[in-house]
Design a protein around this motif. Sequence first.
Motif, PDB file in Angstrom:
ATOM      1  N   PRO A 129       7.536   4.185  -7.781  1.00  0.00           N
ATOM      2  CA  PRO A 129       6.804   2.829  -7.430  1.00  0.00           C
ATOM      3  C   PRO A 129       6.795   2.505  -6.091  1.00  0.00           C
ATOM      4  N   VAL A 130       6.082   3.314  -5.039  1.00  0.00           N
ATOM      5  CA  VAL A 130       6.037   2.712  -3.803  1.00  0.00           C
ATOM      6  C   VAL A 130       4.711   2.049  -3.694  1.00  0.00           C
ATOM      7  N   THR A 131       4.936   1.020  -3.129  1.00  0.00           N
ATOM      8  CA  THR A 131       3.768  -0.010  -2.950  1.00  0.00           C
ATOM      9  C   THR A 131       2.870   0.297  -1.670  1.00  0.00           C
ATOM     10  N   MET A 132       1.596   0.083  -2.030  1.00  0.00           N
ATOM     11  CA  MET A 132       0.414   0.474  -1.079  1.00  0.00           C
ATOM     12  C   MET A 132       0.086  -0.861  -0.342  1.00  0.00           C
ATOM     13  N   ALA A 133       0.402  -1.075   0.808  1.00  0.00           N
ATOM     14  CA  ALA A 133      -0.237  -2.098   1.578  1.00  0.00           C
ATOM     15  C   ALA A 133      -1.430  -1.798   2.681  1.00  0.00           C
ATOM     16  N   ILE A 134      -2.387  -2.101   2.271  1.00  0.00           N
ATOM     17  CA  ILE A 134      -3.733  -1.775   2.548  1.00  0.00           C
ATOM     18  C   ILE A 134      -4.481  -2.777   3.784  1.00  0.00           C
ATOM     19  N   MET A 135      -4.841  -2.274   4.756  1.00  0.00           N
ATOM     20  CA  MET A 135      -5.388  -3.450   5.811  1.00  0.00           C
ATOM     21  C   MET A 135      -6.867  -3.519   5.430  1.00  0.00           C
ATOM     22  N   ALA A 144     -10.592   0.744   2.714  1.00  0.00           N
ATOM     23  CA  ALA A 144      -9.688  -0.199   2.175  1.00  0.00           C
ATOM     24  C   ALA A 144      -9.932  -0.531   0.523  1.00  0.00           C
ATOM     25  N   SER A 145     -11.237  -0.633   0.411  1.00  0.00           N
ATOM     26  CA  SER A 145     -11.731  -1.003  -1.084  1.00  0.00           C
ATOM     27  C   SER A 145     -11.467   0.277  -1.809  1.00  0.00           C
ATOM     28  N   GLU A 146     -12.105   1.327  -1.343  1.00  0.00           N
ATOM     29  CA  GLU A 146     -11.938   2.630  -2.299  1.00  0.00           C
ATOM     30  C   GLU A 146     -10.378   2.942  -2.560  1.00  0.00           C
ATOM     31  N   PHE A 147      -9.675   2.918  -1.290  1.00  0.00           N
ATOM     32  CA  PHE A 147      -8.101   3.235  -1.674  1.00  0.00           C
ATOM     33  C   PHE A 147      -7.495   2.542  -2.602  1.00  0.00           C
ATOM     34  N   ALA A 148      -7.740   1.007  -2.543  1.00  0.00           N
ATOM     35  CA  ALA A 148      -7.233   0.027  -3.334  1.00  0.00           C
ATOM     36  C   ALA A 148      -7.487   0.326  -4.828  1.00  0.00           C
ATOM     37  N   ARG A 149      -8.678   0.814  -5.053  1.00  0.00           N
ATOM     38  CA  ARG A 149      -9.121   1.092  -6.395  1.00  0.00           C
ATOM     39  C   ARG A 149      -8.326   2.672  -6.928  1.00  0.00           C
ATOM     40  N   GLN A 150      -8.192   3.189  -6.068  1.00  0.00           N
ATOM     41  CA  GLN A 150      -7.622   4.750  -6.485  1.00  0.00           C
ATOM     42  C   GLN A 150      -6.202   4.376  -6.569  1.00  0.00           C
ATOM     43  N   ALA A 151      -5.592   3.771  -5.684  1.00  0.00           N
ATOM     44  CA  ALA A 151      -3.968   3.419  -5.889  1.00  0.00           C
ATOM     45  C   ALA A 151      -3.792   2.534  -7.066  1.00  0.00           C
ATOM     46  N   HIS A 152      -4.633   1.431  -7.601  1.00  0.00           N
ATOM     47  CA  HIS A 152      -4.479   0.858  -8.492  1.00  0.00           C
ATOM     48  C   HIS A 152      -4.722   1.738  -9.933  1.00  0.00           C
TER      49      HIS A 152
END
Length: 255
Positions: A49-55, A61-69
């Motif tokens: 459970p490594v946390t993804m901190a996105i700038m 940003a938005s694409e990766f946030a959705r992918q990580a979620h």
Amino acid sequence: MRYLWSLLFCLLAGIAHATPANKAYMSIIIDDLGQSSERDSRTLALPGPVTMAIMPDTPHASEFARQAHKAGKTVILHMPMDPASGPFAWHPDLPIEELARRLDAALGKVPYAAGINNHMGSRMTAQREPMTWLMGELQRRHLFFVDSRTSAATVAAAQAQAQGLAHVSRDVFLDDVRTPEAIAGQLQQGVALARKQGSAVLIGHPYPQTLEVLARELPRLSSQGIQLVSLRQMIAERSNQAMPAHGKQGRYFNR
């Protein structure tokens, strides 16, 4: 009622009663994500459970946030703060109304953010009035806060604690020195600290050396008596208390 959300985090996280008492807890956050698809993908592939901190001001940003979620990872907004620059960055001379607008816009760029931590921010996190406002705003939005502690003068975590906001503070930076040997040494410092105080929060960056060390070492943590946990679980474990390096008797030093 002001402590309701913090208590709810404890309940949702399930605390750690199912874990043996001799376990120590660690959470790892990787900052500065959203800039490179290749580095983002390597970070997402890290075990546990490594946390993804996105700038917010990055091309992915938005694409990766959705992918990580979708991958089940915790996503947080890596909020730029002075001396950081850019359209979302907070600066001490900005009125609260502009800080609110920039926070809202940044959160819009990072969907599924469960909380925020500061990117840079050595000047901004020392400003009591905006930090007090921020913690109240995060409470209203049901988001948590991670104090990256980029400066010893920070009052951010103290203000979060004063308002009962779910939060934690960083204990160890992994990669101020970007060599595999130094990063592995910092990870072991985190292991030792987790054993000593029961938990440790580590922050790193998607440097090739950092990702190499973590990919190799994270599967070995359990054999060292360390349980890697999500930030929500860490918040529950720490119960909004300051660690000894950051305060006294669970209260943050009030600078």
